[in-house]
Motif scaffolding. Structure first.
Motif, short mmCIF file in Angstrom:
data_model
loop_
_atom_site.label_atom_id
_atom_site.label_comp_id
_atom_site.label_asym_id
_atom_site.label_seq_id
_atom_site.Cartn_x
_atom_site.Cartn_y
_atom_site.Cartn_z
N LEU A 123 0.82 -1.20 0.00
CA LEU A 123 0.00 0.00 0.00
C LEU A 123 0.86 1.26 0.00
CD1 LEU A 123 -2.93 1.02 0.15
CD2 LEU A 123 -2.69 1.02 2.63
N THR A 124 1.89 1.29 0.83
CA THR A 124 2.73 2.49 0.96
C THR A 124 4.01 2.41 0.14
OG1 THR A 124 3.94 1.65 2.87
CG2 THR A 124 1.88 2.86 3.31
N GLY A 125 4.39 1.21 -0.28
CA GLY A 125 5.64 1.03 -1.01
C GLY A 125 6.85 0.94 -0.10
N GLU A 126 6.64 0.95 1.19
CA GLU A 126 7.74 0.85 2.15
C GLU A 126 8.34 -0.55 2.14
OE1 GLU A 126 8.48 1.20 6.98
OE2 GLU A 126 6.51 1.62 6.16
N THR A 127 9.68 -0.62 2.15
CA THR A 127 10.36 -1.90 2.23
C THR A 127 11.38 -1.85 3.35
OG1 THR A 127 12.14 -1.32 0.70
CG2 THR A 127 10.16 -2.32 -0.25
N ALA A 128 11.75 -3.01 3.84
CA ALA A 128 12.79 -3.11 4.86
C ALA A 128 13.40 -4.50 4.79
CB ALA A 128 12.21 -2.87 6.24
N ASP A 129 14.70 -4.56 5.01
CA ASP A 129 15.38 -5.84 5.16
C ASP A 129 15.48 -6.11 6.65
OD1 ASP A 129 17.79 -5.63 2.42
OD2 ASP A 129 15.62 -5.89 2.45
N ILE A 130 15.16 -7.34 7.03
CA ILE A 130 15.10 -7.71 8.43
C ILE A 130 16.03 -8.90 8.66
CG2 ILE A 130 13.60 -8.49 10.31
CD1 ILE A 130 11.22 -7.45 8.58
N GLU A 131 16.96 -8.78 9.60
CA GLU A 131 17.81 -9.91 9.97
C GLU A 131 17.26 -10.49 11.27
OE1 GLU A 131 22.37 -10.97 11.31
OE2 GLU A 131 22.04 -9.33 9.89
N LEU A 132 16.94 -11.78 11.22
CA LEU A 132 16.38 -12.45 12.38
C LEU A 132 17.23 -13.65 12.77
CD1 LEU A 132 12.59 -12.56 11.40
CD2 LEU A 132 13.65 -11.11 13.11
N VAL A 133 17.51 -13.76 14.06
CA VAL A 133 18.17 -14.93 14.62
C VAL A 133 17.07 -15.99 14.80
CG1 VAL A 133 19.43 -15.79 16.64
CG2 VAL A 133 19.88 -13.50 15.75
N LEU A 134 17.44 -17.25 14.76
CA LEU A 134 16.44 -18.31 14.94
C LEU A 134 15.63 -18.09 16.21
CD1 LEU A 134 18.37 -21.53 13.89
CD2 LEU A 134 17.07 -19.94 12.49
N GLY A 135 14.33 -18.18 16.08
CA GLY A 135 13.43 -17.98 17.21
C GLY A 135 13.06 -16.53 17.45
N GLN A 136 13.75 -15.61 16.83
CA GLN A 136 13.48 -14.19 17.01
C GLN A 136 12.27 -13.79 16.19
OE1 GLN A 136 16.65 -11.61 15.77
NE2 GLN A 136 15.80 -9.83 16.79
N GLU A 137 11.55 -12.80 16.69
CA GLU A 137 10.35 -12.31 16.02
C GLU A 137 10.49 -10.81 15.77
OE1 GLU A 137 5.96 -12.51 17.62
OE2 GLU A 137 6.78 -14.52 17.32
N ALA A 138 10.04 -10.34 14.63
CA ALA A 138 10.06 -8.91 14.30
C ALA A 138 8.65 -8.50 13.91
CB ALA A 138 11.02 -8.64 13.16
N VAL A 139 8.32 -7.27 14.23
CA VAL A 139 7.01 -6.73 13.87
C VAL A 139 7.21 -5.68 12.79
CG1 VAL A 139 4.99 -5.48 14.69
CG2 VAL A 139 6.08 -7.19 16.15
N SER A 140 6.50 -5.85 11.69
CA SER A 140 6.53 -4.90 10.58
C SER A 140 5.09 -4.64 10.17
CB SER A 140 7.31 -5.46 9.39
OG SER A 140 8.66 -5.58 9.71
N GLY A 141 4.63 -3.41 10.39
CA GLY A 141 3.23 -3.12 10.12
C GLY A 141 2.36 -3.97 11.03
N ARG A 142 1.38 -4.66 10.45
CA ARG A 142 0.52 -5.55 11.24
C ARG A 142 1.08 -6.96 11.34
NH1 ARG A 142 -4.46 -4.32 7.75
NH2 ARG A 142 -4.16 -6.51 7.31
N LEU A 143 2.20 -7.22 10.65
CA LEU A 143 2.76 -8.57 10.63
C LEU A 143 3.76 -8.79 11.75
CD1 LEU A 143 3.46 -9.28 6.86
CD2 LEU A 143 1.42 -9.79 8.19
N SER A 144 3.73 -9.99 12.26
CA SER A 144 4.74 -10.48 13.19
C SER A 144 5.41 -11.67 12.49
CB SER A 144 4.06 -10.92 14.49
OG SER A 144 4.98 -11.57 15.32
N ILE A 145 6.72 -11.56 12.28
CA ILE A 145 7.46 -12.56 11.49
C ILE A 145 8.47 -13.25 12.39
CG2 ILE A 145 8.90 -12.92 9.46
CD1 ILE A 145 7.88 -10.02 8.62
N ARG A 146 8.40 -14.59 12.47
CA ARG A 146 9.35 -15.36 13.28
C ARG A 146 10.16 -16.29 12.38
NH1 ARG A 146 6.49 -18.97 17.01
NH2 ARG A 146 6.81 -20.55 15.43
N MET A 147 11.47 -16.27 12.60
CA MET A 147 12.39 -17.15 11.86
C MET A 147 12.52 -18.45 12.66
SD MET A 147 14.77 -17.58 9.37
CE MET A 147 15.00 -15.92 8.78
N ASP A 148 12.01 -19.54 12.10
CA ASP A 148 12.08 -20.84 12.77
C ASP A 148 13.34 -21.61 12.39
OD1 ASP A 148 9.50 -20.45 13.95
OD2 ASP A 148 8.60 -20.99 12.03
N ALA A 149 13.78 -21.47 11.14
CA ALA A 149 14.98 -22.16 10.66
C ALA A 149 15.46 -21.47 9.39
CB ALA A 149 14.66 -23.63 10.36
#
Length: 141
Positions: free
Chosen positions: A40-66
């Motif tokens: 919708l806004t065209g906003e982008t971001a690169d996210i580095e996640l350690v295993l098990g870590q969670e990041a919130v971007s907008g309404r999304l919560s993203i967790r890296m499992d492996a």
């Protein structure tokens, strides 16, 4: 349903080709890098996640499992297992493997956001040992 059928068809075709269906050795990484897009806004971001870590971007919560990568070529074809939740939905909107080289194969199906895998964070190559300086003991003295 269509995705599963297409995926199964691709797997069958790949298995029929000589040398394509051979197992490849993968290594596990401690972290991975994802790209997030708000369509919708065209906003982008690169996210580095350690295993098990969670990041919130907008309404999304993203967790890296492996995150895993080919042992013979760490810079290629990362695969990450992600759990992605939307704050407005009780169940995860995506839970599974994403492949960096084929993001559409297993993609987040969300009207506003896209998330895809860029690569795994791999251990840096060990620095080469510094060569001992040559000495010329006894020469020229």
């Amino acid at each position: 349903m269509r995705r599963r059928l297409a995926f199964a068809l691709c797997c069958l075709m790949a298995a029929a080709l000589p040398g394509v269906g051979q197992a490849q050795e993968f290594r596990n990484a401690e972290a991975g890098i994802l790209r997030w897009l708000d369509k919708l806004t065209g906003e982008t971001a690169d996210i580095e996640l350690v295993l098990g870590q969670e990041a919130v971007s907008g309404r999304l919560s993203i967790r890296m499992d492996a995150c895993r990568y080919p042992a013979d070529n760490p810079a290629s074809d990362a695969q990450a297992h992600l759990t992605i939740r939307d704050a407005s939905v009780a169940q995860p909107v995506f839970e599974g493997w994403m492949v960096a080289s084929s993001p559409a194969l297993s993609a987040l199906d969300h009207p506003r956001y896209d998330v895809w895998v860029l690569r795994c964070v791999t251990p840096a190559a060990a620095p080469a040992e510094e060569a001992e300086p040559a000495t010329s003991e006894g020469e020229g003295e």
